[in-house]
Enzyme design. Structure first.
Site, short mmCIF file in Angstrom:
data_model
loop_
_atom_site.label_atom_id
_atom_site.label_comp_id
_atom_site.label_asym_id
_atom_site.label_seq_id
_atom_site.Cartn_x
_atom_site.Cartn_y
_atom_site.Cartn_z
N ASP A 85 0.81 -1.22 0.00
CA ASP A 85 0.00 0.00 0.00
C ASP A 85 0.84 1.27 0.00
O ASP A 85 1.45 1.61 1.01
CB ASP A 85 -0.88 -0.07 1.26
N ASP A 272 -2.00 5.98 -4.98
CA ASP A 272 -2.26 5.03 -3.90
C ASP A 272 -2.62 3.65 -4.44
O ASP A 272 -3.74 3.42 -4.91
CB ASP A 272 -3.39 5.58 -3.02
#
Ligand SMILES: *[C@@H]1O[C@H](CO)[C@@H](O)[C@H](O)[C@H]1NC(C)=O
Length: 384
Positions: A85, A272
């Protein structure tokens, strides 16, 4: 003329080579004469042993919504499937004592010879879900057991003692944050930053390549390349964009457009990998949805679109370059003949980035995240 040119080039090359040999020989002679040779030799050997690397890690795709990679923690390694992430900066997995971690792989510190206690506690709130626990220190390796791993000794990570419903229902065992230390809860050094600090990588950046696979789960779906570019799956670099904030990978987006709608207001955005869609202000998205014929469903908070629609591409301007995201990335098969549009409403109420460029953007363009140069690079995804 041509023949002459080739001959003269060979002559030149030989000369350069000879100068090189002479130089090396004289340097060695000097070192031997001065008695420094044994020390110098040892130094060279040490340099050779400390081999830096570029390490590629495959990830598996879950419905084009989530991409998981395997890591191991401890000695011998205990394996976990985690979200890699770029929108957070802490690593955590469930601890053996975690009652809410049923069905997930959990970490047993008593089975690791390299484990060290830390003593601090932690708690993280994500866009979806929350987790809390205590910190530990151990060897963390990116990649599957037995594969070519990036091994990072003495990495601090979270051992979750409880996770909430959203995370319980998720297929991942935990989350591995790849953003900057300044974003990390408890100011913990993130695993990849730790690898860079220990000089384990060729370059202080990593590249993400993601694939579009449709409504299927646990199928090969991309590669994370630590320490370099992904020359196999990504084309030539289009541009580096300096980060406006090195917390998230945050930068300036000059504008966004689709068909007849164009917005050049300028926004702060982040890249992201842990966000499934492209998220932005609902007032803007409503206008864009109008152009492409997507309808908002308040129950799910998503826009739906005809699976056979052929809307114009979404164009994003970053640093004067236009990045075009096609319908292939933006019409997402949700099963049952339903399709989700690749943009979702996200209103930050004036705090932090206004847009999140999630997986549809990264599937179209490989993103290279530079943790030391504080910049982000884009190149076309060319893998299949
Ligand atoms: C990770 O490990 C699990 C369990 O062994 C396996 O099913 C999965 O395919 C692995 N993922 C990758 C990306 O190799």
């Amino acid at each position: 003329m041509k023949l002459f040119l080739i001959l003269s080039l060979i002559g030149l090359a030989t000369a350069v080579l000879q100068i090189g040999i002479t130089k090396v020989a004289s340097r060695r002679t000097k070192l031997i004469q001065s008695g420094l040779w044994p020390t110098y030799f040892k130094y060279k050997q040490a340099l050779r042993l400390q081999s830096k690397a570029v390490v590629g890690q495959p990830v598996n795709d879950y419905d084009d919504a989530e991409y998981l990679g395997n890591i191991t923690i401890g000695t011998p390694g205990q394996q976990f499937s985690v979200v890699l992430d770029t929108g957070s900066a802490n690593l955590w997995v469930g601890d053996k004592s975690c009652a809410t971690c049923a069905g997930k792989n959990t970490f047993d510190q008593t089975k690791s010879s390299t484990y060290q206690a830390d003593g601090r506690s932690w708690s993280i709130q994500y866009g979806t879900g929350a987790a809390q626990g205590f910190l530990g220190i151990d060897t963390v390796a990116f990649g599957e057991m037995g594969a070519n791993q990036l091994v990072v000794p003495k990495t601090t990570f979270g051992q979750a003692t409880s996770i909430d419903m959203d995370l319980q229902q998720d297929v991942a065992d935990g989350i591995l944050g790849l953003a900057f230390q300044s974003l990390a809860v408890d100011n913990v050094v993130p695993p990849l930053v730790n690898a860079i600090n220990q000089n384990l990588l060729d370059n202080p950046y990593f590249t993400i390549y993601l694939q579009e696979k449709g409504a299927v789960e646990n199928v090969p779906g991309g590669t994370f390349t630590y320490g370099g570019f992904d020359t196999q799956n990504c084309g030539a670099l289009i541009a580096w964009q300096p980060l406006s904030s090195a917390t998230y990978f945050q930068f300036r987006m000059n504008g966004i457009s689709v068909g007849s709608y164009s917005n050049s207001k300028g926004y702060e955005v982040i890249s992201d990998s842990g966000t499934s869609l492209i998220a932005g202000p609902s007032s803007v998205l409503d206008k864009m949805a109008n152009v492409v014929g997507a309808t908002y469903d308040s129950g799910s908070g998503l826009y739906f679109i005809d699976c056979n629609a052929t809307p114009p591409p979404v164009k994003i301007n970053i640093g004067g370059n236009t990045y075009t995201i096609t319908e292939k990335q933006l019409i997402i098969d949700a099963g049952n003949g339903q399709c989700i549009w690749g943009l979702e409403p996200f209103d930050n109420n004036g705090f932090g980035p206004a847009w999140i460029l999630g997986d549809p953007f990264i599937r179209q363009y490989c993103n290279t995240y530079d943790l030391v140069g504080k910049r982000i690079g884009f190149s076309p995804a060319i893998g299949t």
